[in-house]
Design a protein around this motif. Structure first.
Motif, PDB file in Angstrom:
ATOM      1  N   VAL A  89       0.863  -0.975   0.041  1.00 15.93           N
ATOM      2  CA  VAL A  89      -0.094  -0.146  -0.031  1.00 15.93           C
ATOM      3  C   VAL A  89       0.924   1.269  -0.007  1.00 15.93           C
ATOM      4  N   LEU A  90       2.196   0.968  -0.144  1.00 14.13           N
ATOM      5  CA  LEU A  90       2.826   2.285  -0.350  1.00 14.13           C
ATOM      6  C   LEU A  90       2.492   3.358  -1.400  1.00 14.13           C
ATOM      7  N   SER A  91       2.855   4.666  -1.031  1.00 11.82           N
ATOM      8  CA  SER A  91       2.274   5.436  -2.008  1.00 11.82           C
ATOM      9  C   SER A  91       3.000   5.499  -3.349  1.00 11.82           C
ATOM     10  N   ASN A  92       2.093   5.638  -4.481  1.00 13.14           N
ATOM     11  CA  ASN A  92       2.711   5.736  -5.674  1.00 13.14           C
ATOM     12  C   ASN A  92       2.017   6.981  -6.412  1.00 13.14           C
ATOM     13  N   LYS A  93       2.281   7.531  -7.491  1.00 12.50           N
ATOM     14  CA  LYS A  93       1.860   8.772  -8.051  1.00 12.50           C
ATOM     15  C   LYS A  93       0.307   8.612  -8.327  1.00 12.50           C
ATOM     16  N   SER A  94      -0.212   7.495  -8.320  1.00 12.50           N
ATOM     17  CA  SER A  94      -1.617   7.291  -8.644  1.00 12.50           C
ATOM     18  C   SER A  94      -2.520   7.412  -7.476  1.00 12.50           C
ATOM     19  N   ASN A  95      -1.993   6.805  -6.325  1.00 12.05           N
ATOM     20  CA  ASN A  95      -2.644   6.810  -4.915  1.00 12.05           C
ATOM     21  C   ASN A  95      -2.190   8.122  -4.039  1.00 12.05           C
ATOM     22  N   LEU A  96      -1.391   8.731  -4.474  1.00  8.90           N
ATOM     23  CA  LEU A  96      -0.836   9.822  -3.555  1.00  8.90           C
ATOM     24  C   LEU A  96      -1.996  10.589  -2.953  1.00  8.90           C
ATOM     25  N   GLN A  97      -2.109  10.882  -1.613  1.00 10.23           N
ATOM     26  CA  GLN A  97      -3.224  11.646  -1.070  1.00 10.23           C
ATOM     27  C   GLN A  97      -2.715  12.893  -0.968  1.00 10.23           C
ATOM     28  N   VAL A  98      -2.996  13.897  -2.001  1.00  7.11           N
ATOM     29  CA  VAL A  98      -2.349  15.309  -1.541  1.00  7.11           C
ATOM     30  C   VAL A  98      -3.720  15.923  -0.579  1.00  7.11           C
ATOM     31  N   LEU A  99      -3.120  16.785   0.403  1.00 12.30           N
ATOM     32  CA  LEU A  99      -4.275  17.447   1.423  1.00 12.30           C
ATOM     33  C   LEU A  99      -3.979  18.947   0.989  1.00 12.30           C
ATOM     34  N   TYR A 100      -3.112  19.355   0.331  1.00 11.77           N
ATOM     35  CA  TYR A 100      -3.048  20.929   0.145  1.00 11.77           C
ATOM     36  C   TYR A 100      -1.904  20.889  -1.095  1.00 11.77           C
ATOM     37  N   GLU A 101      -2.297  21.842  -2.026  1.00  7.89           N
ATOM     38  CA  GLU A 101      -1.070  22.439  -2.953  1.00  7.89           C
ATOM     39  C   GLU A 101      -1.477  23.778  -3.347  1.00  7.89           C
ATOM     40  N   ASP A 102      -0.496  24.451  -3.587  1.00 12.63           N
ATOM     41  CA  ASP A 102      -0.415  25.831  -4.224  1.00 12.63           C
ATOM     42  C   ASP A 102       0.978  25.695  -5.085  1.00 12.63           C
ATOM     43  N   ASN A 103       1.223  26.972  -5.507  1.00 12.18           N
ATOM     44  CA  ASN A 103       2.416  27.205  -6.415  1.00 12.18           C
ATOM     45  C   ASN A 103       3.895  26.995  -5.530  1.00 12.18           C
ATOM     46  N   HIS A 104       3.838  26.988  -4.352  1.00 11.79           N
ATOM     47  CA  HIS A 104       4.830  26.854  -3.502  1.00 11.79           C
ATOM     48  C   HIS A 104       4.955  25.647  -2.621  1.00 11.79           C
ATOM     49  N   ILE A 105       3.810  24.954  -2.415  1.00  5.37           N
ATOM     50  CA  ILE A 105       3.707  24.025  -1.273  1.00  5.37           C
ATOM     51  C   ILE A 105       2.905  22.845  -1.770  1.00  5.37           C
ATOM     52  N   ILE A 106       3.374  21.953  -1.110  1.00  3.84           N
ATOM     53  CA  ILE A 106       2.478  20.475  -1.426  1.00  3.84           C
ATOM     54  C   ILE A 106       2.661  19.717  -0.206  1.00  3.84           C
ATOM     55  N   VAL A 107       1.483  19.263   0.096  1.00  4.98           N
ATOM     56  CA  VAL A 107       1.374  18.644   1.588  1.00  4.98           C
ATOM     57  C   VAL A 107       0.487  17.229   1.328  1.00  4.98           C
ATOM     58  N   VAL A 108       1.120  16.365   1.798  1.00  5.99           N
ATOM     59  CA  VAL A 108       0.573  14.916   1.425  1.00  5.99           C
ATOM     60  C   VAL A 108       0.269  14.129   2.985  1.00  5.99           C
TER      61      VAL A 108
END
Length: 234
Positions: free
Chosen positions: A7-26
């Motif tokens: 169940v490790l993260s990959n680009k298809s199951n990544l759970q992004v909680l927040y994203e803007d031009n400067h930050i991404i939170v997963v």
């Protein structure tokens, strides 16, 4: 290797909680490593780069700065910088303790006090990758302070909310173990059996901070992992 790897993260199951031009939170899964290490396993930072590269059809390398880390068996909020402008500002934010992180932990025993501040001196042993908590300062130790409160009594366990004043190696795991409240699944720190997926029931639940570029207040909450015990906490 445990079945965590399934169940490790990959680009298809990544759970992004927040994203803007400067930050991404997963929302990190148990078993993910944030940065590459001696295991050679694919780190979460590379997964996020792949996600961004595909999402924005980027050619060439994708910039991504690691702001902070979580232990491999731990779940929850991990923040990355998407720009070289944001990274030093986020690093300063964390260094100055201007980002408030809240953790949830499910522990074996009820602590003596329903809420308390724990102060220890932690000494890391690199040979077994473990920190020992001492009540008084010892050689090569660092002061560690956390605040906890009891949120809920479960059938056989107890849910604690933890706020850190310092960020030491295995701090929450070591300090809770020292008061006879080992985290469920944490064999290294005194729990009697491992979780089937090699996780521990420690989750980086929430973070609040002022955006380093936009100067706006940000609050992010990470959904809990899917299992019956975490479900009982809600």
């Amino acid at each position: 290797m445990s079945n965590t790897s399934k169940v490790l993260s990959n680009k298809s199951n990544l759970q992004v909680l927040y994203e803007d031009n400067h930050i991404i939170v997963v929302n990190k899964r148990a078993g993910d490593i944030v940065q590459g290490d001696k295991t050679g396993d694919k780190p979460l930072s590379d997964v996020v780069k792949e996600f961004l590269k595909e999402k924005y059809n980027k050619t060439g390398n994708v910039y991504l700065g690691v702001v902070h880390r979580l232990d491999r068996p731990t779940t929850g909020i991990v923040m990355f910088a998407k720009t070289s402008k944001a990274l030093p500002r986020l690093n300063k934010l964390f260094a100055n303790k201007e980002a408030k992180k809240t953790y949830w932990a499910i522990v074996k025993n009820k602590p003596q006090k329903e809420q308390d501040t724990l102060t220890h001196w932690l000494r890391k042993n690199p040979k077994n990758n473990k920190s020992t908590a001492f009540k008084k300062e010892v050689n090569n130790s660092k002061k560690a302070i956390l605040h906890y409160k009891l949120l809920k009594q479960l059938n056989n366990y107890f849910l604690l909310e933890i706020n850190l004043e310092t960020g030491r190696h295995h701090q929450i795991r070591s300090q809770l173990s020292s008061i006879d409240c080992p985290i469920k699944g944490d064999l290294k720190y005194g729990f009697d059996r491992s979780n089937t997926d090699a996780s521990i029931h420690l989750h980086a639940r929430q973070i609040t901070f002022t955006h380093p570029i936009k100067k706006e207040p940000i609050l992010i909450t990470a959904p809990l992992p899917k299992d019956a015990l975490w479900d009982a906490c809600l």
